[in-house]
Design a protein around this motif. Structure first.
Motif, mmCIF file in Angstrom:
data_model
loop_
_atom_site.group_PDB
_atom_site.id
_atom_site.type_symbol
_atom_site.label_atom_id
_atom_site.label_comp_id
_atom_site.label_asym_id
_atom_site.label_seq_id
_atom_site.Cartn_x
_atom_site.Cartn_y
_atom_site.Cartn_z
ATOM 1 N N UNK A 246 9.936 -29.926 -39.679
ATOM 2 C CA UNK A 246 8.783 -30.105 -38.800
ATOM 3 C C UNK A 246 7.503 -30.168 -39.636
ATOM 4 N N UNK A 247 6.510 -30.872 -39.112
ATOM 5 C CA UNK A 247 5.216 -31.003 -39.778
ATOM 6 C C UNK A 247 4.333 -29.853 -39.271
ATOM 7 N N UNK A 248 4.248 -28.777 -40.042
ATOM 8 C CA UNK A 248 3.588 -27.556 -39.562
ATOM 9 C C UNK A 248 2.647 -27.007 -40.626
ATOM 10 N N UNK A 249 1.462 -26.559 -40.188
ATOM 11 C CA UNK A 249 0.497 -25.935 -41.100
ATOM 12 C C UNK A 249 0.010 -24.615 -40.537
ATOM 13 N N UNK A 250 0.131 -23.562 -41.341
ATOM 14 C CA UNK A 250 -0.458 -22.266 -41.018
ATOM 15 C C UNK A 250 -1.977 -22.410 -40.984
ATOM 16 N N UNK A 251 -2.603 -21.848 -39.947
ATOM 17 C CA UNK A 251 -4.069 -21.868 -39.848
ATOM 18 C C UNK A 251 -4.570 -20.435 -39.855
ATOM 19 N N UNK A 252 -5.294 -20.081 -40.915
ATOM 20 C CA UNK A 252 -5.708 -18.696 -41.141
ATOM 21 C C UNK A 252 -6.976 -18.361 -40.373
ATOM 22 N N UNK A 253 -6.988 -17.178 -39.746
ATOM 23 C CA UNK A 253 -8.158 -16.742 -38.975
ATOM 24 C C UNK A 253 -8.674 -15.369 -39.420
ATOM 25 N N UNK A 254 -8.101 -14.816 -40.478
ATOM 26 C CA UNK A 254 -8.568 -13.537 -41.011
ATOM 27 C C UNK A 254 -8.680 -13.628 -42.524
#
Lengths: 335, 335
Positions: free
Chosen positions: A169-177
């Motif tokens: 799958x084409x997936x990217x972690x998106x950091x919020x901290x």
């Protein structure tokens, strides 16, 4: 904010392993980005990387010194400065998740300026956000939410990204901290954004994308935490998730740092759907990530079985058993 | 932040009455605090105060020049500076609700310093807030909430304070937006607070009080507004209201500035109770404030009758008909 890789991880004189948990998180998830660890005399933490001084790190291609350790009060101690300044003079940028800004220390500000290096304070975004728009964007998004703070939302999101990528799958972690931003090399600490721009920052973080692309967004706080629910709600509205995973620690009875009782998983699912449908009418829960660190293996498996039965959703401990069942459900629902 | 009174209201060269609506709000609610208005050539706004220059204002006891006008872009135009600097040199503090900080203009910063005067940027609190605690405090609190932004939450709160005081109740308006802070002379613009501290700022604003004392808290945004719901939720949790009043504009179809449809009053009541009970289990709605400015008197009365019938709660237009029925209900419920 995009932090140049690879990293040299600075552990300072961390009094214990916990103080260096930012560095440990980077190593857990992005070991390929790390050329080594730099420790001062007395350091009690060890994240398992080769001991590397600044000159050696530069020779191995390092681009950024990452301060992967916290100290009491969140300020930069005087005795860390020599190595930080040396890094800047040697051509490295410096990234920090501490509360205080790097540039508030004159020696650091001067060395960065004199050597044309960047200072990344991941708690203080330089980005100018717009207010949230609330309109639907193409692309798919998954958000980790929690019954409380510090129940494993970042870890679950990173584990989901890894498992989704492993399945093509084409997936990217998106950091919020701040730790997430150091792990991802980019992102925004949404709790440090001005209140008017929480959902706008989340929209910026998860922009319009290919219809099959997944943003896997690190959640913050809890809709039921009286200190931080505003951040949680703005992040939910801005990231407009198609799917969410509830993260839970089954032995906790009150919310972190306050006397408020923990909500149930069912309450969190209900509240997340009720609020989330404002910006995504088809939002749904695809699984439950249970942090079973405090239980032995038999108790952990029993807890997961109970959770599956109670909610009719896959449940797993991302650390102990992986997130396979949750990604199975995600794939089944969105293919 | 406590702004010294009385005020000289600066209207600049406002191109129309709307540009000076901050000044108009101060005059509507705190006329006693205003010694006069200061207008530059070409000013098209007039808030009905005596024309007063700085020297005359000082002679009449003024303590603060309040910039009661906005201009395009929210920045301070060069041609306002002479009067602002003159005010500082004449012993007045200066208060502003503009986006930019007063002290970012060097002439203003220097004049304030040289003359020992205070600069109040009401969008930028100097207060260091703690994170919210969520524990119950003595004293009673009422919050105005809305189906949308800009539906009259500040006006309703001020009208409720006035009516409650007229009936001998111990009530204080608590300002949460820049105009409200200028009207009250104190408060905090919660939308300008760092996201982690929204509920903490609301707790600071409405501290433990006498059990019979009412804080009448100005609401912000809407739980259903995709740009600002995080601010709304943090304010709800931090102010832990015993009672709330829903503010509504019946001719609006989409939320201000976005394409999201307006929620119903019933949805707002339900969501406010569902979220608000986290910090106050007995939260309840005591009335509905309907902004009927767009309707003729017969239509306004019909709208209010329908609202009363639909919700079993008192409903009124605070501007047109006062808030008497809502305070009747409040007194009946809390005496």
């Amino acid at each position: 904010m995009e932090i140049a890789k690879p990293y040299l991880l600075f552990l300072g004189d961390a009094p214990d392993a916990l103080a260096a948990k930012t560095a440990a998180g980077v190593v857990d998830w992005r070991r390929d980005w790390c050329v080594g660890q730099l420790r001062l005399p007395g350091c009690k933490a060890d994240v398992g990387l080769p001991e590397t001084d600044v000159a050696e790190a530069v020779a191995r291609g390092a681009k950024t010194l990452v301060i992967g350790v916290v100290n009491a009060g969140g300020v930069l101690p005087e005795h860390w400065l020599d190595q930080i300044v040396l890094a800047l003079e040697s051509g490295l940028d410096v990234a920090s998740g501490l509360h205080g800004r790097l540039a508030d220390t004159p020696r650091i500000a001067e060395a960065a300026k004199a050597n044309g290096r960047l200072l990344h304070d991941v708690r203080h975004s330089r980005e100018k956000f717009a207010t949230g728009k609330g309109s639907k964007r193409p692309g798919l998004r998954l958000l980790t939410v929690g019954t409380d703070c510090s129940v494993g939302k970042k870890y679950a999101a990173l584990a989901l990204e890894a498992e989704m990528r492993a399945r093509g799958l084409d997936a990217d972690f998106r950091a919020t901290g701040q730790t997430g931003v150091l792990i991802a090399g980019r992102g925004v600490a949404v709790d440090a954004v001005v209140a008017d721009f929480i959902s706008g920052a989340a929209e910026w973080l998860t922009p319009a994308a290919d219809p099959a692309h997944w943003d896997v967004v690190e959640g913050q706080g809890s809709l039921f935490h009286p200190s931080f629910a505003g951040v949680t709600l703005g992040l939910l509205h801005g990231s407009q998730p198609d799917a969410f995973v509830v993260c839970h620690e089954p032995t906790r009875t009150t919310m972190r740092g306050v006397a408020t009782p923990l909500p149930t998983i069912g309450q969190v699912i209900e509240a997340t759907v009720a609020s989330g449908r404002l910006t995504n009418p088809t939002i749904r829960c695809v699984g439950i990530a249970v942090n079973t660190a405090a239980l032995d293996e038999a108790a952990a498996r029993a807890e997961l079985d109970r959770t599956v039965a109670a909610h009719g959703l896959p449940a797993s401990d991302p650390v102990r058993f992986g997130v396979g069942p949750i990604v199975d459900r995600l794939v089944a629902e969105f293919s």
